[in-house]
Design an enzyme around this catalytic site. Structure first.
Site, mmCIF file in Angstrom:
data_model
loop_
_atom_site.group_PDB
_atom_site.id
_atom_site.type_symbol
_atom_site.label_atom_id
_atom_site.label_comp_id
_atom_site.label_asym_id
_atom_site.label_seq_id
_atom_site.Cartn_x
_atom_site.Cartn_y
_atom_site.Cartn_z
ATOM 1 N N HIS A 125 94.334 76.093 83.008
ATOM 2 C CA HIS A 125 93.335 75.019 82.955
ATOM 3 C C HIS A 125 93.863 73.694 82.399
ATOM 4 O O HIS A 125 93.213 73.040 81.576
ATOM 5 C CB HIS A 125 92.127 75.472 82.141
ATOM 6 C CG HIS A 125 91.326 76.578 82.794
ATOM 7 N ND1 HIS A 125 91.305 76.792 84.147
ATOM 8 C CD2 HIS A 125 90.514 77.545 82.246
ATOM 9 C CE1 HIS A 125 90.515 77.825 84.423
ATOM 10 N NE2 HIS A 125 90.034 78.313 83.295
ATOM 11 N N HIS A 128 83.492 74.393 85.170
ATOM 12 C CA HIS A 128 83.598 75.718 84.547
ATOM 13 C C HIS A 128 82.320 76.158 83.807
ATOM 14 O O HIS A 128 82.407 76.662 82.685
ATOM 15 C CB HIS A 128 84.790 75.708 83.594
ATOM 16 C CG HIS A 128 85.418 77.039 83.344
ATOM 17 N ND1 HIS A 128 84.775 78.062 82.673
ATOM 18 C CD2 HIS A 128 86.619 77.529 83.687
ATOM 19 C CE1 HIS A 128 85.578 79.105 82.597
ATOM 20 N NE2 HIS A 128 86.705 78.815 83.209
ATOM 21 N N GLU A 174 84.189 79.307 90.045
ATOM 22 C CA GLU A 174 84.915 78.035 89.998
ATOM 23 C C GLU A 174 85.511 77.737 91.372
ATOM 24 O O GLU A 174 86.407 78.432 91.817
ATOM 25 C CB GLU A 174 86.028 78.128 88.956
ATOM 26 C CG GLU A 174 85.531 78.509 87.573
ATOM 27 C CD GLU A 174 86.560 79.328 86.800
ATOM 28 O OE1 GLU A 174 87.679 78.836 86.591
ATOM 29 O OE2 GLU A 174 86.253 80.460 86.401
HETATM 30 C C1 BGC Z 1 89.738 82.329 83.877
HETATM 31 C C2 BGC Z 1 89.653 83.399 82.843
HETATM 32 C C3 BGC Z 1 89.563 82.748 81.510
HETATM 33 C C4 BGC Z 1 88.346 81.859 81.522
HETATM 34 C C5 BGC Z 1 88.134 81.154 80.238
HETATM 35 C C6 BGC Z 1 88.523 81.483 83.802
HETATM 36 O O1 BGC Z 1 88.617 80.450 84.720
HETATM 37 O O2 BGC Z 1 89.897 82.873 85.155
HETATM 38 O O3 BGC Z 1 90.764 84.245 82.870
HETATM 39 O O4 BGC Z 1 89.470 83.675 80.496
HETATM 40 O O5 BGC Z 1 88.462 80.920 82.541
HETATM 41 O O6 BGC Z 1 89.281 80.657 79.762
#
Ligand code: BGC
Length: 386
Positions: free
Chosen positions: A147, A221, A351
């Site tokens: 991310h 998210h 997402e």
């Molecule tokens: C990911 C997860 C992660 C979450 C929060 C999601 O987009 O796929 O693996 O734990 O975000 O960080």
């Protein structure tokens, strides 16, 4: 009757009909006008301070559409703080996880409601090579990059402008991610417009331009819980327009394979509850689904129904993939808005995105943006109840 009288009667008749019409028409025009005026009057944007981050004021914008749905967004991380939508009885309730104040978001945020960038999802070992140059990004998820790194787009303060159209209220967020920020190449100018329409849609439109080639994968998210966090999301019913997914290794990096979902616990081409087969998926769902529509047009990607409240959310997107994450890492350690403890599976994320690790997977749709090109994405979350 002589012809003179006939003409007179005829004229009287025409006059009566016309006056009748005149009497009928104005109220109709008036009603529809009033409705429109009322709708416009009900639509609203308010701005308030939501505290400070690093000595900088953070603002929250509350959008209200003509049907009283509300979305509250803030300049820190472009975060959707709350989203109120009606159940089958017209009862509004907040359906996204989050906190009551900005300090809690700064302290610990597993990306609740945030805008994610420059690259949403994972890049294996934080490494990629572009045009012959090797790049090393932060490894903030075990040995991988997640991310956008240590200070991704979820942790920066965005500029904001109010947006109002006859059918929607919104906020336009802009952010310049400088060349070298989090070790990504190029000055990347990003615009994200959130609008809440009178058709009960939360629409997210993304645009970006760069002055050097860079990977880009923007997403949103939110953790949703269509029954307003009264229980976990395991009884929510999910359908995904995806015949394939991208299998992953133990660090959740795709192997590069595009595998059919058919028949197994990954298969949501027909409706299943999130909980029905979750035990058959190691760790729970945290996978990128390959959407059947891959031509960049807006198409239905997911439908989620919560049977008790009757709330339904449809997601339409122009993106080729969608990460379905079933809130596996929530463990009761976080207390969110209104003192609610977020236990395991208390929220799910969908997402819309390019595939994880695509900078290292030549067979995946390209996530590289070059100077002179424009990155665009449109994702719509549509709400109704049944
Ligand atoms: C990911 C997860 C992660 C979450 C929060 C999601 O987009 O796929 O693996 O734990 O975000 O960080």
């Amino acid at each position: 009757m002589n012809s003179k009288l006939f003409v007179i009667y005829g004229l009287i008749l025409v006059a009566l009909v016309l006056s009748g019409c005149e009497k009928k028409n104005p109220p109709q025009t008036k009603t529809s006008k009033t409705t429109i005026t009322n709708k416009e009057n009900k639509m609203d944007i308010t701005k308030e301070s939501f505290g400070q981050v690093d000595g900088k004021e953070v603002f929250a914008y509350t959008l209200t559409n003509a049907n009283a749905l509300k979305a509250k967004l803030m300049t820190y991380g472009g975060i959707l703080i709350s989203l109120e939508v009606p159940d089958k009885n017209g009862q509004l309730a907040d359906i996204v996880l989050g906190y009551d104040n900005v300090d809690d978001y700064v302290k610990l945020n597993p990306y609740f409601g945030a805008l994610i960038g420059r690259f949403g999802n994972r890049i294996g070992k934080g490494r990629f090579t572009l045009d012959g140059v090797d790049y090393q990004l932060a490894t903030n998820d075990g040995e991988n990059h997640l991310h956008g790194g240590l200070k991704g787009f979820d942790k920066v303060i965005w500029n904001a402008e109010e947006v109002k159209t006859p059918n929607a209220v919104g906020v336009k967020f802009t952010y310049l991610s400088k060349d070298g920020e989090e070790n990504y190449p190029g000055n990347l100018k990003c615009t994200v417009i959130y609008t809440l329409t009178n058709d009960n849609e939360l629409k997210i439109e993304y645009e970006a331009e760069t002055d050097k080639a860079t990977p880009i994968n923007l997403t949103h998210h939110s953790y949703f819980n269509l029954n307003a966090m009264t229980d976990n999301v395991l009884s929510h019913e999910l359908t995904l327009t995806a015949d394939n997914f991208t299998p992953v290794d133990a660090g959740l990096i795709p192997t590069g394979e595009i595998a059919p979902v058919k028949g197994g616990p990954m298969d949501f081409t027909s409706t299943h509850t999130i909980g029905e087969r979750i035990d058959k998926v190691t760790g729970g769902y945290d996978h990128n689904y390959v959407l059947n529509n891959s031509d960049g047009s807006l198409a239905l990607a997911a439908t989620v129904t919560e049977p008790t409240s009757g709330r339904v959310m449809e997601i339409l997107t122009t993106e080729p993939g969608i990460q379905f994450y079933s809130g596996n890492f929530l463990d009761g350690a976080i207390t969110g808005k209104d003192g609610i403890v977020y236990k395991k599976h208390y929220g799910f994320c969908l997402e819309t995105q390019h595939f994880p690790d695509s900078p290292n997977k030549p067979n995946f749709p390209s996530c590289i943006l070059r100077p002179g090109e424009k990155y665009t994405q449109v994702t719509i979350h549509k709400f109704y109840a049944k």
